[in-house]
Design a protein around this motif. Structure first.
Motif, short mmCIF file in Angstrom:
data_model
loop_
_atom_site.label_atom_id
_atom_site.label_comp_id
_atom_site.label_asym_id
_atom_site.label_seq_id
_atom_site.Cartn_x
_atom_site.Cartn_y
_atom_site.Cartn_z
N VAL A 141 0.81 -1.22 0.00
CA VAL A 141 0.00 0.00 0.00
C VAL A 141 0.84 1.26 0.00
CG1 VAL A 141 -0.30 0.06 2.52
CG2 VAL A 141 -2.00 1.12 1.05
N VAL A 142 1.97 1.30 0.71
CA VAL A 142 2.77 2.54 0.78
C VAL A 142 3.35 2.89 -0.59
CG1 VAL A 142 4.79 3.65 1.81
CG2 VAL A 142 3.28 2.25 3.23
N LYS A 143 3.88 1.89 -1.29
CA LYS A 143 4.43 2.19 -2.63
C LYS A 143 3.32 2.58 -3.59
CE LYS A 143 9.04 0.49 -3.34
NZ LYS A 143 9.97 -0.26 -4.21
N MET A 144 2.14 1.98 -3.45
CA MET A 144 1.03 2.37 -4.31
C MET A 144 0.63 3.82 -4.06
SD MET A 144 -2.91 1.09 -4.36
CE MET A 144 -3.30 2.39 -3.18
N LEU A 145 0.54 4.21 -2.79
CA LEU A 145 0.18 5.59 -2.47
C LEU A 145 1.26 6.56 -2.94
CD1 LEU A 145 -1.27 5.06 1.12
CD2 LEU A 145 -2.57 5.56 -0.96
N TRP A 146 2.52 6.17 -2.83
CA TRP A 146 3.61 7.00 -3.32
C TRP A 146 3.50 7.21 -4.82
CZ3 TRP A 146 7.44 9.97 -1.37
CH2 TRP A 146 8.53 10.29 -2.20
N LEU A 147 3.22 6.14 -5.55
CA LEU A 147 3.07 6.22 -7.01
C LEU A 147 1.90 7.13 -7.38
CD1 LEU A 147 3.82 5.20 -9.86
CD2 LEU A 147 2.36 3.21 -9.44
N ALA A 148 0.78 6.96 -6.72
CA ALA A 148 -0.39 7.80 -7.01
C ALA A 148 -0.12 9.26 -6.66
CB ALA A 148 -1.60 7.28 -6.25
#
Length: 579
Positions: A141-148
């Motif tokens: 989830v953290v990398k996904m939020l960073w990407l978004a």
């Protein structure tokens, strides 16, 4: 004499100037409209307020999503968290683009196809497989939020964690759902770290679970958030936070796992092509595999497209029968064909082909249930030689929907599985048990299962975040739910209520739930649906009345304005306002 003539003239000029200025000011005010309202529907008031604070400060929908997730990890740890995974749908009104962000966990490189088999090759009991280190996937989830955030963030990354840091340090009142989850959990009291956080000792030295309204502080989580805030995604995937998670997994008291720092370093969040299909006059878009949610929901709707649900009437016997039969057909396909598309061929286009879905629809008998549906045979033959997945999905997870004042939309479903994931805790966070979403059996009748365990593979999910557009491409609705494999039915039933039955969001979310996952027809216990049991049984359905804890949170655009809904079965709420 001259002066007496000049003074009246000056007065006239001044009055004229004042009149012009007044008209100009009035014109300026009328030509500057008030900012459009924003809306958030999420599973906890602490989370909705955190998101609203970000939107009031001029943040985007993605900014608010980051703040909401950080708070949910604290106040709803039984359901979601930063040590779990998520799927996010995003709509940009300027470009009309819908993007799908995949933050699903991955199996460690040390995982094998026999991960959840005993020494005789039989599947482990679920609780034994769930508890401990071997069920923990690399969090996404953290990398996904960073990407978004790189794509759509407006505020500084560090600003987005301040509400959660403040709550973690100063404490929050235990919500009813968390208190109930702690009280009924059979294992949490005996797990290291978690037992000291969720329980206190009474005068006799006995552990007492945290009660509703008790204040919990989580300094370890505050420290984790500060590191992520200051270092970005590296603050989670490198250094002390990643090391603490790895240590907890590898040294778990039950079934230690192989998760390593190398797994953290290798993890990638992905942008995938959303799955979209027409339904009536709308376009429904959701997440593609590795979640089965979007594809299965669109199959159900595509089958029902061939029938007049509006004419059948809301929640009538006929409507329930047809919806349940369509669900049987779609769930049968789900269990055979869907897995991680980076590892197996998923025949997405063939499964959504209108001709194929019409043929599936023709299998529905209006007078009697098909009992058990067989998987269909879509024209894409690559996926034919597959065994059936043996799913074990648990009803945890969380969902929130966000519309910012510029019209950007986030529909995000997030989970640690569980409840309470693997029951391991590190960095102030519950660690996921998402690997139990894989099929425990890698083969069925000698055929490989699409959702078998493999190193680096993402387990099949049921999460179904949805964005609905009008025929002109404008935003119409966002919806999603927790609930394990029942998520698909919860979301689909709500979409039918909104589109076919013209319900508002709150009414659609509050409907009694029913779902058929290609087995018994489950109806929500204690609701009016129980009065329909005899009639449903006369149509050949095996009916079971069970608790159905949906957690739907949605936003709907109506001619009168925004309409939001939070599921009354959970602790959530809706917040609206302006920047």
């Amino acid at each position: 004499m001259k002066m007496t003539r000049i003074l009246p003239a000056l007065a006239i000029v001044a009055a004229a100037l004042l009149l012009i200025l007044g008209i100009t000011a009035s014109w300026w005010r009328s030509d500057t409209p008030e900012p459009a309202p924003f809306m958030i529907a999420a599973a906890n008031p602490y989370a909705t307020e955190a998101g609203a604070k970000i939107l009031r400060a001029g943040g985007s929908a993605v900014d608010a999503a980051i703040a909401i997730q950080a708070v949910l990890s604290l106040v709803e740890p039984e359901s979601s968290g930063l040590a779990g995974g998520a799927f996010m749908m995003h709509f940009d009104p300027l470009s009309g683009a819908i993007e799908a962000y995949d933050g699903r966990e991955t199996a460690p490189m040390g995982a094998t196809a026999e991960l959840f088999l005993d020494e005789e090759g039989n599947p482990l009991p679920f609780l034994e497989a769930m508890i401990g280190g071997s069920s923990v996937g690399t969090p996404g989830v953290v990398k996904m939020l960073w990407l978004a955030h790189e794509d759509h963030g407006k505020l500084q990354w560090a600003e987005l964690f301040k509400p959660a840091i403040k709550l973690a340090e100063e404490g929050f009142a235990v919500p009813p759902k968390l208190a109930e989850a702690i009280a009924r959990d059979p294992v949490l009291m005996n797990m290291p770290v978690a037992q000291d956080y969720f329980y206190r000792l009474d005068v006799n030295g006995e552990r007492i679970p945290a009660q509703k309204g008790d204040v919990l502080k989580n300094p370890a989580y505050a420290a984790t958030l500060k590191r992520i805030a200051s270092e970005g995604e590296k603050g989670f995937y490198e250094g002390p936070v990643a090391q603490a998670i790895v240590d907890a997994v590898q040294n778990a008291p039950a079934r230690p796992g192989t998760l390593s720092l190398e797994d953290f370093a290798a993890y990638e969040a992905k942008k995938r092509e959303p799955v979209c299909a027409p339904y009536r006059e709308y376009r429904i878009c959701s997440m593609p595999p590795p979640t089965s949610g979007g594809l299965t929901a669109l199959q159900i709707l595509g089958i029902l497209q061939n029938y007049d649900l509006k004419g059948m009437g809301p929640m009538t016997l006929t409507a329930v029968h047809f919806i349940a039969e369509a669900e049987k057909l779609a769930y049968a396909d789900r269990d055979k064909y869907i897995g991680d598309p980076d590892f197996v061929d998923v025949p997405v286009e063939a499964m959504l082909d209108p001709a194929y879905l019409e043929a599936r629809a023709n299998r529905i008998d209006a007078s009697f249930s098909m009992k058990k549906a067989e998987a269909g045979e879509p024209v894409d033959r690559r996926a034919m030689n597959r065994g059936l997945n043996q799913p074990i999905d648990k009803p945890s997870t969380s969902h929130f929907s966000i519309l910012d004042s510029e019209g950007n939309v986030v529909s995000m479903t997030t989970s640690v599985e569980g409840p309470f994931g693997s029951h391991l805790m590190a960095g102030g966070m519950m660690l996921n048990n998402q690997l139990t979403d894989f099929s425990f059996m890698p083969e069925e009748d000698g055929k490989p299962v699409a959702n078998a365990v493999a190193p680096g593979k993402r387990p099949r999910s049921s999460m179904t975040p949805v964005i609905v557009l009008t025929k002109d491409g404008d935003f119409h609705a966002a919806i999603g739910s927790p609930g394990g494999s029942r998520i698909i039915g919860y979301v689909t039933q709500t979409l039918i209520a909104l589109i076919d039955w013209d319900m508002d969001m709150r009414a659609a979310i509050s409907l009694p739930r029913f779902i058929d996952r290609n087995g018994p027809l489950e109806i929500e216990a204690g609701t009016v649906l129980e009065q329909m049991t005899a009639d449903l049984e006369s149509l050949g359905h095996e009916v079971k009345a069970v608790p159905l804890m949906s957690g739907l949170h949605g936003i709907l655009v109506t001619p009168e304005g925004l309409d939001g809904g939070a599921d009354p079965r959970r602790d959530g709420n809706v917040v609206t306002g302006q920047p």
